[in-house]
Design a protein around this motif. Structure first.
Motif, short mmCIF file in Angstrom:
data_model
loop_
_atom_site.label_atom_id
_atom_site.label_comp_id
_atom_site.label_asym_id
_atom_site.label_seq_id
_atom_site.Cartn_x
_atom_site.Cartn_y
_atom_site.Cartn_z
N LYS A 1 4.78 -11.32 9.58
CA LYS A 1 6.00 -11.66 9.92
C LYS A 1 6.62 -12.43 8.63
O LYS A 1 5.84 -12.50 7.37
CB LYS A 1 5.86 -12.95 10.84
N TYR A 2 7.64 -12.97 8.80
CA TYR A 2 8.36 -13.45 7.65
C TYR A 2 8.10 -14.89 7.43
O TYR A 2 7.25 -15.34 8.35
CB TYR A 2 9.97 -13.48 7.77
N ILE A 3 8.24 -15.41 6.21
CA ILE A 3 7.79 -16.95 6.08
C ILE A 3 9.11 -17.77 5.59
O ILE A 3 9.98 -17.15 4.69
CB ILE A 3 6.85 -17.16 5.03
N SER A 4 9.24 -18.85 6.11
CA SER A 4 10.41 -19.90 5.56
C SER A 4 9.76 -20.88 4.64
O SER A 4 8.52 -20.96 4.40
CB SER A 4 10.85 -20.47 6.81
N THR A 5 10.61 -21.58 4.01
CA THR A 5 10.07 -22.46 2.84
C THR A 5 9.31 -23.66 3.89
O THR A 5 8.47 -24.23 3.17
CB THR A 5 11.21 -23.25 2.15
N LYS A 6 9.76 -23.66 4.90
CA LYS A 6 9.04 -24.84 5.94
C LYS A 6 7.83 -24.60 6.31
O LYS A 6 6.70 -25.21 6.08
CB LYS A 6 10.06 -25.07 7.19
N GLU A 7 7.51 -23.36 6.74
CA GLU A 7 6.32 -22.66 6.74
C GLU A 7 5.26 -22.71 5.49
O GLU A 7 4.11 -22.91 5.77
CB GLU A 7 6.14 -21.29 7.35
N ALA A 8 5.76 -22.10 4.38
CA ALA A 8 5.04 -22.19 3.26
C ALA A 8 4.74 -23.79 2.72
O ALA A 8 3.86 -23.89 2.36
CB ALA A 8 6.06 -21.74 2.15
N SER A 9 5.61 -24.59 3.12
CA SER A 9 5.31 -26.18 2.80
C SER A 9 4.24 -26.60 3.69
O SER A 9 3.39 -27.24 3.21
CB SER A 9 6.66 -26.87 3.20
N ASP A 10 4.27 -26.21 4.93
CA ASP A 10 2.75 -26.63 5.62
C ASP A 10 1.58 -25.94 5.36
O ASP A 10 0.58 -26.66 5.28
CB ASP A 10 3.31 -26.19 7.17
#
Length: 112
Positions: free
Chosen positions: A32-41
């Motif tokens: 799936k795709y990743i957002s900066t929020k997910e990467a931050s977590d």
């Protein structure tokens, strides 16, 4: 496709930081795709640092690209060139499971 995935990993694997590899592994394993929020977590880092330090090198190597935009949220995913990484990762995981099964059988047969 597995060999192509391995070639892609060998091409960039030693040029990426540990954190950049984590982002790449997330994309490959979760499909799936990743957002900066997910990467931050995932990285436990402030999202303000992610775009320039973690995502930019992956974009520069043409590994990831913008796939979707929802409001201000940008989602990144693998480029077509790096899609074969999925097959290579799956192949490596299968090999590791097979090795673990063999070790378990050997321990059962021959004792520890």
């Amino acid at each position: 496709m597995t060999l192509l995935g391995r070639e892609r990993w060998e091409r960039v694997g030693d040029k990426l930081t540990k954190e950049q590899k984590k982002i790449l592994e997330f994309l490959v394993k979760n499909n799936k795709y990743i957002s900066t929020k997910e990467a931050s977590d995932i990285l436990k880092k402030p999202s303000s640092n992610l775009s320039g330090y973690y995502f930019k090198p992956l974009k520069d190597f043409n590994i990831i690209e913008e796939k979707e935009r929802k409001g201000k949220m940008i989602y990144l995913g693998l480029t077509a060139e790096y899609q074969p990484l999925k097959w290579w990762f799956e192949s490596e995981n299968g090999i590791r499971k097979d090795i673990d099964n063999i070790k378990t059988k050997q321990l059962t047969l021959f004792g520890s």
